[in-house]
Design an enzyme around this catalytic site. Structure first.
Site, PDB file in Angstrom:
ATOM      1  CG  ASN A  25      -2.427   7.396  -4.190  1.00 49.09           C
ATOM      2  OD1 ASN A  25      -2.317   8.603  -4.380  1.00 49.09           O
ATOM      3  ND2 ASN A  25      -1.556   6.713  -3.463  1.00 49.09           N
TER       4      ASN A  25
ATOM      5  CD  GLU B 131      -0.492  -7.293 -10.285  1.00 50.47           C
ATOM      6  OE1 GLU B 131       0.582  -7.881 -10.148  1.00 50.47           O
ATOM      7  OE2 GLU B 131      -0.842  -6.316  -9.583  1.00 50.47           O
TER       8      GLU B 131
ATOM      9  CB  ALA C 258       5.421   3.777  -6.793  1.00 53.62           C
TER      10      ALA C 258
ATOM     11  CE  LYS D  23       0.889  -7.208  -1.412  1.00 56.42           C
ATOM     12  NZ  LYS D  23       2.256  -7.612  -1.797  1.00 56.42           N
TER      13      LYS D  23
END
Length: 301
Positions: free
Chosen positions: A244, A259, A121, A177
């Site tokens: 990306n 982050e 996104a 992840k």
């Protein structure tokens, strides 16, 4: 299903917008994006094309829904939890980076589900987000096993046409992840390269070693994740999102806080807890934090 998406930036707007094709959705984000959504609706373009009209708010306190989906930056988790604690929800699901679920559990009464989202996104302009790649959403019980709420949430996502998996092995998937984030985010941000270029060039060595370190931490925590499995996950995501730029690379390019603590802090804190060496993750973290201090988005010390 009534769904509130707290943190409607790029990913939150995409997920919330897709859910709005089949459900009653409220987005909670910042103006001018929320104002434009209220006025003209939300436009999704790119790999998915849709125009929807979810409710759009800037205040997420005292709300009620069946499900709250948290998509804020990890460093805004505590603020999100405080806001959600004023409302009523059957379940809360995090689609954030890092291990944020435990902080939500500590602050909230509803069941907290673990989740991951591999949809790409990008925020295009107020009122419009671009889907840069169709992935999947994975939800499941934080401690693993089956959960009726996770099944219900998964069904709701599927009804909206979102590729969804309800998983019984979320503890392992959370570490996988984390390995992917550790392998891609820092190296790509430091090199200012796309995901594919990062893994395909000299930075790939650091990326793969960071993933291996996370896998070793996972095994020390009793979670079965092999070094080769972690590296394969990083390579797979980098290949699927080759063009990306990672969220951390985008943050660095825009001069924003990253982050780093949620990703590399989570890895190194657990490495310390279990006595596992993690020199690559520590080096990447120190360099990103040094950049943040230099940019004035992080206090020194």
């Amino acid at each position: 299903m009534e769904v509130l998406v707290y943190g409607a930036g790029a990913l939150g707007s995409l997920v919330g917008g897709l859910l709005a094709r089949a459900h009653e959705v409220t987005l909670v984000g910042r103006d001018p994006h929320m104002r434009r959504v209220r006025e003209d609706g939300l436009r999704i373009d790119g790999a998915v094309d849709a125009r929807v009209r979810p409710r759009a708010l800037t205040d997420g306190t005292h709300r009620t829904a069946d499900l709250a989906v948290v998509t804020t930056k990890a460093y805004d988790t505590d603020a999100a939890a405080r806001a959600l604690a004023t409302g009523e929800y059957d379940a809360v699901c995090s689609l954030q980076n890092g291990f944020t679920e435990e902080r939500l559990v500590a602050a909230l009464d509803p069941t907290v589900l673990a989740g991951t989202a591999s949809y790409g996104a990008r925020f295009a302009e107020p009122g419009r987000v671009t889907c840069t790649g169709v992935g999947e959403v994975v939800v499941g019980a934080l401690s693993g096993g089956t959960d009726p709420l996770a099944e219900r949430v998964g069904s709701a996502f599927e009804e909206a046409g979102i590729e969804t998996t309800v998983a019984a092995d979320m503890p392992r998937r959370r570490y996988e992840k984390l390995a992917v984030n550790a392998g891609i985010n820092g190296p790509s941000a430091l090199a200012r390269l796309s995901n594919g270029e990062t893994l395909g060039g000299p930075g790939g060595e650091a990326a793969r070693e960071a993933a291996r370190e996370v896998a070793r931490v996972a095994r020390a925590d009793g979670i079965s994740l092999g070094d080769d499995e972690a590296v394969a996950a990083v390579e797979r995501v980098a290949a699927d999102t080759a063009a990306n730029r990672s969220s951390m690379c985008e943050d660095v390019a825009a001069g924003r806080r990253t982050e780093v603590d949620a990703i590399y802090g989570a890895a190194t804190e657990r490495a310390d807890r279990f006595g596992v060496p993690a020199p690559t993750c520590r080096t990447i973290a120190s360099l990103i934090r040094a950049w943040e201090v230099g940019e004035g988005v992080r206090e020194s010390g």
